[in-house]
Motif scaffolding. Structure first.
Motif, PDB file in Angstrom:
ATOM      1  N   UNK A   1       0.849  -1.194   0.000  1.00 42.53           N
ATOM      2  CA  UNK A   1       0.000   0.000   0.000  1.00 42.53           C
ATOM      3  C   UNK A   1       0.884   1.244   0.000  1.00 42.53           C
ATOM      4  N   UNK A   2       0.722   2.059  -1.044  1.00 43.01           N
ATOM      5  CA  UNK A   2       1.525   3.274  -1.145  1.00 43.01           C
ATOM      6  C   UNK A   2       1.016   4.304  -0.154  1.00 43.01           C
ATOM      7  N   UNK A   3       1.949   5.076   0.420  1.00 40.70           N
ATOM      8  CA  UNK A   3       1.563   6.131   1.344  1.00 40.70           C
ATOM      9  C   UNK A   3       2.564   7.269   1.260  1.00 40.70           C
ATOM     10  N   UNK A   4       2.135   8.441   1.681  1.00 40.97           N
ATOM     11  CA  UNK A   4       2.995   9.617   1.643  1.00 40.97           C
ATOM     12  C   UNK A   4       3.130  10.163   3.048  1.00 40.97           C
ATOM     13  N   UNK A   5       4.364  10.378   3.469  1.00 37.71           N
ATOM     14  CA  UNK A   5       4.619  10.852   4.829  1.00 37.71           C
ATOM     15  C   UNK A   5       4.752  12.366   4.858  1.00 37.71           C
ATOM     16  N   UNK A   6       4.327  12.938   5.971  1.00 34.21           N
ATOM     17  CA  UNK A   6       4.431  14.369   6.225  1.00 34.21           C
ATOM     18  C   UNK A   6       5.526  14.589   7.266  1.00 34.21           C
ATOM     19  N   UNK A   7       5.768  15.839   7.703  1.00 31.49           N
ATOM     20  CA  UNK A   7       6.777  16.077   8.740  1.00 31.49           C
ATOM     21  C   UNK A   7       6.568  15.183   9.958  1.00 31.49           C
ATOM     22  N   UNK A   8       7.653  14.860  10.617  1.00 32.87           N
ATOM     23  CA  UNK A   8       7.637  13.920  11.737  1.00 32.87           C
ATOM     24  C   UNK A   8       6.582  14.300  12.772  1.00 32.87           C
ATOM     25  N   UNK A   9       5.793  13.333  13.142  1.00 38.30           N
ATOM     26  CA  UNK A   9       4.770  13.540  14.161  1.00 38.30           C
ATOM     27  C   UNK A   9       3.393  13.806  13.600  1.00 38.30           C
ATOM     28  N   UNK A  10       3.293  14.104  12.292  1.00 41.46           N
ATOM     29  CA  UNK A  10       1.978  14.411  11.709  1.00 41.46           C
ATOM     30  C   UNK A  10       1.259  13.170  11.207  1.00 41.46           C
ATOM     31  N   UNK A  11       1.980  12.112  10.903  1.00 36.91           N
ATOM     32  CA  UNK A  11       1.348  10.915  10.356  1.00 36.91           C
ATOM     33  C   UNK A  11       1.526  10.850   8.852  1.00 36.91           C
ATOM     34  N   UNK A  12       0.636  10.127   8.181  1.00 38.60           N
ATOM     35  CA  UNK A  12       0.739   9.953   6.725  1.00 38.60           C
ATOM     36  C   UNK A  12      -0.636   9.778   6.110  1.00 38.60           C
ATOM     37  N   UNK A  13      -0.735   9.994   4.788  1.00 36.26           N
ATOM     38  CA  UNK A  13      -1.979   9.755   4.057  1.00 36.26           C
ATOM     39  C   UNK A  13      -1.683   8.799   2.907  1.00 36.26           C
ATOM     40  N   UNK A  14      -2.714   8.085   2.461  1.00 28.52           N
ATOM     41  CA  UNK A  14      -2.495   7.055   1.448  1.00 28.52           C
ATOM     42  C   UNK A  14      -3.808   6.691   0.770  1.00 28.52           C
ATOM     43  N   UNK A  15      -3.669   5.857  -0.277  1.00 30.56           N
ATOM     44  CA  UNK A  15      -4.814   5.297  -0.982  1.00 30.56           C
ATOM     45  C   UNK A  15      -4.881   3.803  -0.664  1.00 30.56           C
ATOM     46  N   UNK A  16      -6.030   3.358  -0.191  1.00 27.27           N
ATOM     47  CA  UNK A  16      -6.161   1.963   0.195  1.00 27.27           C
ATOM     48  C   UNK A  16      -6.208   1.007  -1.009  1.00 27.27           C
ATOM     49  N   UNK A  17      -6.410   1.587  -2.182  1.00 22.79           N
ATOM     50  CA  UNK A  17      -6.498   0.737  -3.371  1.00 22.79           C
ATOM     51  C   UNK A  17      -5.140   0.174  -3.777  1.00 22.79           C
ATOM     52  N   UNK A  18      -4.062   0.756  -3.321  1.00 25.13           N
ATOM     53  CA  UNK A  18      -2.734   0.241  -3.612  1.00 25.13           C
ATOM     54  C   UNK A  18      -2.077   0.825  -4.842  1.00 25.13           C
ATOM     55  N   UNK A  19      -2.704   1.789  -5.498  1.00 20.99           N
ATOM     56  CA  UNK A  19      -2.090   2.410  -6.665  1.00 20.99           C
ATOM     57  C   UNK A  19      -0.854   3.199  -6.261  1.00 20.99           C
TER      58      UNK A  19
END
Length: 218
Positions: A1-19
């Motif tokens: 599952x691809x995801x994109x990280x933000x500055x440390x401590x903020x977490x990350x966002x991603x697409x559950x579809x796996x693209x």
């Protein structure tokens, strides 16, 4: 599952579809986010229509955690001092009154020992309000304390409670609305030297001999 990280401590966002991230802009699936709560547990949320909403939510969570962390020392301070007995808090407060002269400290100790502690010493600091303060004044009145003493005792109680308010124990002034004892030093009557010239304290007065009293009757 691809995801994109933000500055440390903020977490990350991603697409559950796996693209891959390069195709997210054209993907119809919603975004999801992952972060750690203030308790340290991993949390996931989904259903964000675009990347901006996902980042906005992560920023909101990050700010909430910062606020909670900053408020923690204050909350601990309120719990500690709020549960403290008045006598213990007053002693701690008195230790900080380093500007007082020796005679003023002696006067303060007298007020605490004879008026404040007997009436309020065992009461918890977080239980004070204007009703309690007013009741203390009425207790002094019933016990026959002079107006000067009432005024001085009230001033010390007010100083201690306002110090506690600055720590956050009370959301508002606990002595607001209380009618303070009205002592006016200008109205005190000081006898003149002439009026005291012939006065002899009762303890120094010599009782008349009993025989003299009997002779005077005859």
């Amino acid at each position: 599952m691809a995801q994109s990280s933000l500055p440390r401590g903020m977490g990350s966002f991603f697409k559950e579809c796996g693209l891959p991230q390069s195709r997210w802009a054209k993907c119809p699936h919603p975004y999801a986010i992952r972060y750690r709560s203030a308790a340290g547990k991993q949390v996931e949320e989904s259903g964000f229509a675009n990347k901006g909403l996902a980042i906005e939510r992560l920023t909101e969570v990050c700010n909430e955690k910062k606020t909670a962390k900053q408020g923690q020392p204050r909350a601990e301070r309120i719990r500690r001092y709020g549960a403290m007995r008045f006598a213990d808090y007053a002693e701690e407060w008195k230790a900080g009154q380093r500007h007082l002269a020796a005679q003023s400290v002696k006067h303060l100790d007298s007020l605490l020992e004879h008026y404040l502690y007997p009436a309020l010493g065992s009461r918890r600091m977080n239980s004070f309000d204007h009703k309690v303060v007013d009741g203390f004044i009425r207790t002094m009145e019933r016990n026959g304390a002079g107006l000067a003493t009432q005024s001085n005792a009230f001033d010390k109680l007010r100083a201690i409670l306002l110090d506690a308010q600055r720590l956050g124990i009370y959301p508002e002034n606990p002595v607001a609305g209380v009618k303070a004892p009205q002592y006016d030093p200008a109205r005190a009557v000081i006898p003149s030297r002439n009026s005291c010239a012939g006065y002899v304290p009762p303890a120094l007065r010599r009782p008349q001999p009993l025989i003299k009293s009997v002779i005077s009757r005859n």
